[in-house]
Enzyme design. Structure first.
Site, mmCIF file in Angstrom:
data_model
loop_
_atom_site.group_PDB
_atom_site.id
_atom_site.type_symbol
_atom_site.label_atom_id
_atom_site.label_comp_id
_atom_site.label_asym_id
_atom_site.label_seq_id
_atom_site.Cartn_x
_atom_site.Cartn_y
_atom_site.Cartn_z
ATOM 1 N N SER A 136 -2.345 -9.367 -5.252
ATOM 2 C CA SER A 136 -2.689 -9.898 -3.937
ATOM 3 C C SER A 136 -1.450 -10.143 -3.073
ATOM 4 O O SER A 136 -0.746 -9.200 -2.713
ATOM 5 C CB SER A 136 -3.516 -11.177 -4.121
ATOM 6 O OG SER A 136 -4.034 -11.651 -2.910
ATOM 7 N N ASP A 195 8.651 -0.725 1.304
ATOM 8 C CA ASP A 195 8.481 0.222 2.412
ATOM 9 C C ASP A 195 9.682 0.226 3.346
ATOM 10 O O ASP A 195 10.099 1.280 3.838
ATOM 11 C CB ASP A 195 7.215 -0.118 3.206
ATOM 12 C CG ASP A 195 5.950 0.450 2.568
ATOM 13 O OD1 ASP A 195 6.063 1.064 1.481
ATOM 14 O OD2 ASP A 195 4.853 0.281 3.141
ATOM 15 N N LYS A 250 -4.915 -5.758 -6.555
ATOM 16 C CA LYS A 250 -5.892 -6.628 -5.886
ATOM 17 C C LYS A 250 -5.566 -6.620 -4.397
ATOM 18 O O LYS A 250 -4.827 -7.453 -3.897
ATOM 19 C CB LYS A 250 -5.815 -8.042 -6.467
ATOM 20 C CG LYS A 250 -6.571 -9.111 -5.694
ATOM 21 C CD LYS A 250 -8.060 -8.829 -5.606
ATOM 22 C CE LYS A 250 -8.789 -10.009 -4.989
ATOM 23 N NZ LYS A 250 -8.455 -10.247 -3.575
#
Length: 418
Positions: free
Chosen positions: A331, A342, A356
């Protein structure tokens, strides 16, 4: 689903027990017939002959049972209610409040989404207490993965961790109750309990197919979400266990200390961090990102899609950073790790995260009950899907639990020193 061999092994485990289990009252809630737990989405029709390979084919894959295409009169609810009230054998055990909450829970369960659940007032309070940083239980976050009740992460220093529970363990029985098709909230309610009471679990470690029995004493679980220490060569090691209500302030204090003590490099440990509040993850991301997209929220209705940007002072951006993750990172942990990856602001080391990446909103109802509803899914700034896929590490290092010095952390220290 339990195999016959597993069932036999479990029976043998319990037949050998010398302790007495504390009995749990399992309230069977009778759900009105209009709320079906399972909903068929297709039928198998007649097969046809494929002249090329002589195999049959599935036809009518888009058809639905006739009853799902008809309008339903809501009065069926009251008809069912009245039939139960007038004809059910054990009228002395029929509780209207439980019946009502059972109807609500049944309608939500019909979605067959393990993360969309109804909480009665008692469970809703327990859920809120956990997010505030304290509850009573064994200290393990659980979820559904590959249709199995799975340990996401044992919390540090808790009875679960001390009992040897690990991320990725499958829970196949709780107090002799088979967990096949059990909901997460039901499993949580069975595992939690007052300090000093015990719960019996049958688990299978990810590295082994042999079920083992664990009897674990419950305790008060206090979550210290942020801690840190200075390693050699001015490397700060920062451990985040949750993204809770107090995490933002604790993280701020830790970062100020790290900067003031002259840290030159940083290791952020998100292993076994099951997540928490989105806004806390975005707040923490602001220590690296300067008014940049942290995460994308994707809805069924694309017009509602939203990019969440950081707001803050990126004082950690200049510090070479390594992020440690594993299968217990879920999560909000995946959101932070994915964003730093990224933007190439951190090297991610460890194992693929839990996956998740769905978004739940907690809607509090007027009587103290609540519904946690899946409304969207998260994607990283580069539009990578998190849900059911997880974040892949840049450098994969599997944890060697026989190494008392933590081989993953040693690899992180080696990489960041290069």
């Amino acid at each position: 689903m339990l195999t016959e061999q597993n069932k036999q092994q479990i029976a043998e485990l319990y037949s050998k027990r010398t302790f007495s289990l504390k009995k749990f009252l399992l309230v069977i809630i009778i759900v009105p017939v209009i709320f079906f737990i399972g909903v068929y989405t297709g039928q198998l029709g007649n097969t046809t002959v494929n002249t090329t390979n002589d195999y049959g084919q599935v036809v009518n894959i888009d058809s639905r049972p006739a009853y799902l295409t008809k309008n339903i009169d809501f009065n069926l609810l009251w008809q069912t209610w009245n039939l139960l009230k007038s004809k059910y054998l054990h009228q002395d055990k029929l509780n209207e409040v439980e019946l009502f909450y059972g109807a609500l829970a049944g309608s939500v369960a019909a979605l067959r989404d393990p993360y969309t659940v109804f909480f009665d007032p008692k469970v809703a309070l327990e859920f809120t207490e956990e997010l505030s940083g304290q509850f009573q239980g064994i200290g393990a976050e659980i979820g559904i993965k590959d249709n199995h009740l799975t340990i996401i992460a044992p919390l540090p220093g808790t009875p679960a961790e001390k009992a040897g529970i690990q991320s990725g363990d499958k829970i196949i029985a709780i107090n002799q109750l088979d967990t096949t098709n059990i909901s997460v909230d039901k499993a949580v309610s069975l595992i939690r309990g007052e300090k000093g009471t015990k719960v019996s679990l049958i688990i299978v470690h990810a590295s082994d197919n042999q079920p083992i029995k664990l009897e674990i004493a419950r305790d008060v679980i206090k979550i210290v979400s942020v801690s840190w220490q200075m390693k050699e060569n001015k490397i700060a090691y920062l451990k985040i266990t949750h993204f809770n209500q107090d995490t933002g302030e604790r993280f701020k204090e830790a970062v100020n200390q790290i900067i003031n003590q002259g840290a030159q490099k940083l290791i952020v440990d998100l292993r076994n961090n099951p997540g928490g509040f989105l806004d806390v993850a975005i707040e923490l991301g602001g220590y690296w990102l300067d008014d940049q997209v942290m995460v994308k929220e994707m809805f069924y209705d694309a017009t509602k899609n939203k990019d969440y940007k950081t707001v803050g002072n990126p004082i950690l951006k200049s510090l070479p950073t390594v992020v440690l993750v594993n299968g217990g990172s879920a999560s909000a942990s995946e959101i932070l790790a994915g964003a730093l990856q990224d933007y190439k602001l951190a090297t991610v080391i460890g194992e693929t995260t839990f996956g998740k990446g769905s978004v739940q909103e907690l809607e509090n109802l007027s009587d103290g009950s609540a519904i946690k509803i899946t409304v969207a899914e998260w994607r990283t700034p580069n539009n990578r899907v998190i849900n059911e896929k997880g974040v892949e590490p840049d450098i994969k290092v599997e944890r060697n639990y026989e190494d008392p010095d933590d081989n993953q952390l040693k690899e992180a220290l080696k990489i960041i020193n290069q």
